[in-house]
Design an enzyme around this catalytic site. Structure first.
Site, PDB file in Angstrom:
ATOM      1  N   ILE A 136       0.935  -1.294   0.018  1.00  0.00           N
ATOM      2  CA  ILE A 136       0.088   0.018  -0.077  1.00  0.00           C
ATOM      3  C   ILE A 136       0.845   1.026   0.012  1.00  0.00           C
ATOM      4  O   ILE A 136       1.915   1.429   0.839  1.00  0.00           O
ATOM      5  CB  ILE A 136      -0.940  -0.006   1.103  1.00  0.00           C
ATOM      6  CG1 ILE A 136      -1.965   1.258   1.192  1.00  0.00           C
ATOM      7  CG2 ILE A 136      -0.187  -0.160   2.674  1.00  0.00           C
ATOM      8  CD1 ILE A 136      -2.840   1.197   2.332  1.00  0.00           C
ATOM      9  N   SER A 137       0.858   2.155  -0.962  1.00  0.00           N
ATOM     10  CA  SER A 137       1.520   3.400  -1.039  1.00  0.00           C
ATOM     11  C   SER A 137       1.638   4.098   0.152  1.00  0.00           C
ATOM     12  O   SER A 137       0.754   4.545   0.953  1.00  0.00           O
ATOM     13  CB  SER A 137       1.122   4.020  -2.369  1.00  0.00           C
ATOM     14  OG  SER A 137       1.250   3.399  -3.481  1.00  0.00           O
ATOM     15  N   GLN A 138       2.866   4.794   0.090  1.00  0.00           N
ATOM     16  CA  GLN A 138       3.067   5.889   1.265  1.00  0.00           C
ATOM     17  C   GLN A 138       1.829   7.098   1.101  1.00  0.00           C
ATOM     18  O   GLN A 138       1.563   7.194   0.073  1.00  0.00           O
ATOM     19  CB  GLN A 138       4.433   6.476   1.046  1.00  0.00           C
ATOM     20  CG  GLN A 138       4.749   7.487   2.011  1.00  0.00           C
ATOM     21  CD  GLN A 138       6.196   8.174   1.509  1.00  0.00           C
ATOM     22  OE1 GLN A 138       6.686   7.630   0.756  1.00  0.00           O
ATOM     23  NE2 GLN A 138       6.644   9.092   2.533  1.00  0.00           N
TER      24      GLN A 138
END
Length: 215
Positions: free
Chosen positions: A59-61
């Site tokens: 899951i992206s920053q």
């Protein structure tokens, strides 16, 4: 209370990173990121960090989600194509800022989990598809906005072909072992303008849909 305070702390950190668009921040604040990470990582759900979600994906920053969302220049009239549903977190943020999100994921288990989250959050303007995202979604093209959440070696022509006039596509470009750059592509009539935004690190954009379901 602790969860609420951690969300506010994250929004403050995003502002410090230069993400000041009120609509984008509000959309991020409304999405409970803790729902989109595995139980082992829920204590870190509101850290400004990428986290594993299984199947070799992340899951992206939140800062990257904020930057990419801001650069899409969204409004409630627009139809958006997302390549790479993943956990569904970026999808959920987009859903609060546009008319409809069409999202494609190649890993069926991830898509099933994301669909469950969308249902629980009652996000009714998201349409999902299990498929090879590198092909886009030609049946419902063109799209005013396209966002790709995996790195392509180069800008895929098939996705550019599905971008509407004056449309914007945001995607990371570069090989898995190379420096990757986030690009902003804007269609201008028969041509496309390219703007390099900043260095990023994403998993590669891979072909073919994978079931991955237990036998």
């Amino acid at each position: 209370m602790i969860e609420y305070e951690s969300r506010i702390r994250l929004i403050t950190e995003l502002r410090d990173h230069g993400i000041t668009d009120r609509d984008v921040l509000s959309a991020i604040e409304r999405v409970p990121r803790e729902m989109f990470v595995p139980p082992a990582f829920r204590a870190r759900a509101h850290d400004n960090a990428a986290l594993p979600i299984g199947h070799g994906q992340t899951i992206s920053q939140p800062a990257v989600v904020g930057y990419m969302t801001r650069e899409l220049e969204l409004d409630k009239r627009l139809k958006v194509l997302e390549i790479g549903t993943g956990s569904g977190y970026q999808t959920a943020v987009l859903s609060g800022l546009c008319r409809r999100v069409y999202t494609v994921e190649r890993l069926r288990p991830l898509l099933r989990e994301a669909e469950g989250r969308f249902e629980r959050l009652r996000l009714a303007n998201i349409t999902t598809r299990w498929d090879d995202g590198s092909r886009g979604w030609p049946e419902v093209a063109p799209f005013e906005r396209i966002i790709v959440t995996a790195a392509a070696v180069d800008v895929p022509p098939v996705l550019l072909d599905q971008l509407a006039p004056d449309g914007i596509m945001i995607l990371p470009v570069g090989g898995e072992e190379e420096d990757q750059q986030l690009l902003k592509c804007r269609r201008r009539g028969d041509s496309v303008d390219y703007e390099t935004l900043w260095p990023v690190r994403f998993v590669p954009l891979l072909p073919d849909a994978v079931d991955g379901s237990p036998p």
